[in-house]
Design a protein around this motif. Structure first.
Motif, PDB file in Angstrom:
ATOM      1  N   ARG A 153      19.799  37.744 -19.737  1.00  0.00           N
ATOM      2  CA  ARG A 153      20.917  37.116 -19.024  1.00  0.00           C
ATOM      3  C   ARG A 153      21.655  38.146 -18.173  1.00  0.00           C
ATOM      4  O   ARG A 153      22.000  37.877 -17.013  1.00  0.00           O
ATOM      5  CB  ARG A 153      21.878  36.479 -20.023  1.00  0.00           C
ATOM      6  N   ALA A 154      21.898  39.326 -18.736  1.00  0.00           N
ATOM      7  CA  ALA A 154      22.557  40.382 -17.971  1.00  0.00           C
ATOM      8  C   ALA A 154      21.698  40.800 -16.784  1.00  0.00           C
ATOM      9  O   ALA A 154      22.211  41.056 -15.686  1.00  0.00           O
ATOM     10  CB  ALA A 154      22.839  41.584 -18.874  1.00  0.00           C
TER      11      ALA A 154
ATOM     12  N   VAL B 267      26.143  49.641 -14.060  1.00  0.00           N
ATOM     13  CA  VAL B 267      26.774  48.955 -15.193  1.00  0.00           C
ATOM     14  C   VAL B 267      25.840  47.879 -15.735  1.00  0.00           C
ATOM     15  O   VAL B 267      25.656  47.740 -16.952  1.00  0.00           O
ATOM     16  CB  VAL B 267      28.126  48.344 -14.781  1.00  0.00           C
ATOM     17  N   GLY B 268      25.234  47.115 -14.836  1.00  0.00           N
ATOM     18  CA  GLY B 268      24.302  46.075 -15.263  1.00  0.00           C
ATOM     19  C   GLY B 268      23.119  46.651 -16.017  1.00  0.00           C
ATOM     20  O   GLY B 268      22.707  46.127 -17.055  1.00  0.00           O
TER      21      GLY B 268
ATOM     22  N   GLY C 262      34.412  42.499 -11.822  1.00  0.00           N
ATOM     23  CA  GLY C 262      33.447  42.530 -10.731  1.00  0.00           C
ATOM     24  C   GLY C 262      32.515  43.721 -10.774  1.00  0.00           C
ATOM     25  O   GLY C 262      31.796  43.989  -9.809  1.00  0.00           O
ATOM     26  N   LEU C 263      32.500  44.421 -11.914  1.00  0.00           N
ATOM     27  CA  LEU C 263      31.680  45.633 -12.004  1.00  0.00           C
ATOM     28  C   LEU C 263      30.201  45.314 -12.181  1.00  0.00           C
ATOM     29  O   LEU C 263      29.343  46.071 -11.740  1.00  0.00           O
ATOM     30  CB  LEU C 263      32.167  46.505 -13.165  1.00  0.00           C
ATOM     31  N   LEU C 264      29.916  44.192 -12.813  1.00  0.00           N
ATOM     32  CA  LEU C 264      28.523  43.848 -13.071  1.00  0.00           C
ATOM     33  C   LEU C 264      27.798  43.472 -11.787  1.00  0.00           C
ATOM     34  O   LEU C 264      26.609  43.781 -11.615  1.00  0.00           O
ATOM     35  CB  LEU C 264      28.452  42.693 -14.073  1.00  0.00           C
ATOM     36  N   THR C 265      28.494  42.825 -10.884  1.00  0.00           N
ATOM     37  CA  THR C 265      27.876  42.415  -9.632  1.00  0.00           C
ATOM     38  C   THR C 265      28.001  43.473  -8.540  1.00  0.00           C
ATOM     39  O   THR C 265      27.253  43.463  -7.568  1.00  0.00           O
ATOM     40  CB  THR C 265      28.520  41.109  -9.127  1.00  0.00           C
ATOM     41  N   ARG C 266      28.964  44.400  -8.715  1.00  0.00           N
ATOM     42  CA  ARG C 266      29.197  45.421  -7.678  1.00  0.00           C
ATOM     43  C   ARG C 266      28.512  46.743  -8.006  1.00  0.00           C
ATOM     44  O   ARG C 266      28.074  47.463  -7.107  1.00  0.00           O
ATOM     45  CB  ARG C 266      30.707  45.639  -7.519  1.00  0.00           C
TER      46      ARG C 266
END
Length: 392
Positions: free
Chosen positions: A200-201, A181-182, A173-177
């Motif tokens: 995409r990222a 990170v993104g 859940g790090l990419l959305t939180r």
């Protein structure tokens, strides 16, 4: 380290407060003058200040003091952070390998030090070992770990590493939180040459900030996706995103890679006039480079004419490196730069001196060409021989 006496608790609280408030120098000064024997908490409080100041000498002294006592995980992590941030990777690795126990902060500090200390491949290797040895969720890589290793993946061009981190970030859940990170993942894919996965990222990052938009636009630019870069500009305008200099530089870079001189000049003009973003040296340089690569040196004068005087030095080399290409023979376009250079108001490196001399000689201005060479000799400026490096 210090004589006994005084209230160690009070001293520790004071040092900790100073360090946490960003007053690192005052924290170190308070530690140096404290009238009590420091305990483990005192040392753990002053070590972040040492890291902030890059004070390797004090960090080593505290480490030696700790060796005469029983160190703990918190102290070892703080020492590791000092060594990593001071670039003492050998000392950091010896400490890390000798630690009886480690947690996610230990792994992250070591990975951060390796990634930014010139050993990105070792950082990637360390991360893979971390994944194998992490026994529970408390030891699993966090956002700081991923950002450090993604930096290493970008530096080494390790697409496989970026691809392996992507699902891990999604699963945790790090990419959305965590937006950082993104953004780091977008940058890693871009540096590894995969524009499709960079986009995409980007789409998976919620609450995109200017770093997100600028990074994905730069990803399109460096990978030759000119149309996609302009489409991103259109999306930003539709969503009311306030453009900044970084986004415009990415767009100009896209124009440069695509050889779109007219579009680059329109963007350069719109920056200040429409969007209120003053162009900086790098924007003018990129626009000049775009026109040169596109075989349009006839537009150089337009760019140079609107450029602040203080940028003359930096863009002179770009100007001269392209002058004469595409059939251009008119020296008037660069008259202002050339005159300021001859008058000594603009200085540059050996390569630019050689280019200016050649440019003037080609134009038949032999006296000026000789004057440039004479000034180069008088100032003991030499042009380094060109060379190419390859890894075998």
């Amino acid at each position: 380290m210090h004589s006994r006496g005084g209230d160690v608790v009070s001293w520790t609280k004071r040092i900790s407060a100073l360090a946490r408030s960003g007053r690192a120098a005052e924290a170190v000064a308070a530690f140096a003058t404290m009238e009590a024997t420091p305990n483990a908490l005192t040392l753990a409080s002053v070590l972040p200040a040492c890291a902030a100041l890059r004070d390797l000498a004090l960090g080593r002294a505290i480490h030696g003091y700790c060796l005469r006592r029983r160190a703990n995980l918190i102290l070892n992590n703080a020492l590791l952070d000092v060594y990593a941030k001071c670039g003492a990777l050998g000392a950091a690795r010896r400490l890390f390998d000798g630690m009886p126990e480690r947690d996610v902060r230990s792994w992250t500090a070591m990975a951060w030090g390796l990634a930014r200390g010139g050993a990105p491949r070792d950082a990637v290797t360390l991360f893979r070992a971390m994944l194998l040895l992490s026994s529970d969720s408390d030891d699993a890589p966090n956002e700081a770990t991923l950002v450090s290793v993604l930096h290493a993946a970008a530096a080494t061009g390790s697409l496989a590493c970026a691809e392996s981190l992507h699902p891990h970030a999604l699963k945790r859940g790090l990419l959305t939180r965590e937006r950082v990170v993104g953004n780091a993942l977008i940058n890693a894919y871009a540096k590894c040459g995969d524009a499709r996965m960079a986009f995409r990222a980007f789409e998976e990052v919620p609450g995109k900030d200017m770093v997100s938009w600028g990074t994905v636009t730069r990803a399109m630019a460096v990978n030759g996706r000119y149309r996609e870069a302009l489409q991103l500009l259109a999306r930003m305008l539709r969503r009311g995103v306030r453009l900044d200099g970084a986004v415009f530089l990415a767009l100009l870079s896209a124009c440069c890679h695509a050889g779109r001189a007219d579009q680059a000049l329109r963007l350069l003009d719109a920056m200040r006039r429409v969007y209120g973003v003053p162009p900086r040296r790098e924007h003018y340089t990129c626009a000049l480079d775009t026109c040169g690569r596109a075989g349009r040196p006839d537009r150089f004068g337009e760019i140079v004419g609107g450029m602040p005087v203080e940028y003359d030095q930096q863009v002179l080399g770009v100007y001269c490196s392209h002058f004469g290409k595409g059939g251009a023979t008119d020296v008037d376009a660069g008259e202002r730069l050339q005159e300021r250079f001859l008058d000594g108001e603009v200085d540059a490196g050996g390569g630019t001196y050689a280019l200016v001399s050649k440019w003037l000689a080609d134009a038949g201005r032999w006296e000026d060409a000789c004057a440039v060479r004479e000034r180069m000799t008088a100032r003991r400026i030499e042009k380094a021989a060109a060379c190419t490096w390859i890894e075998v």
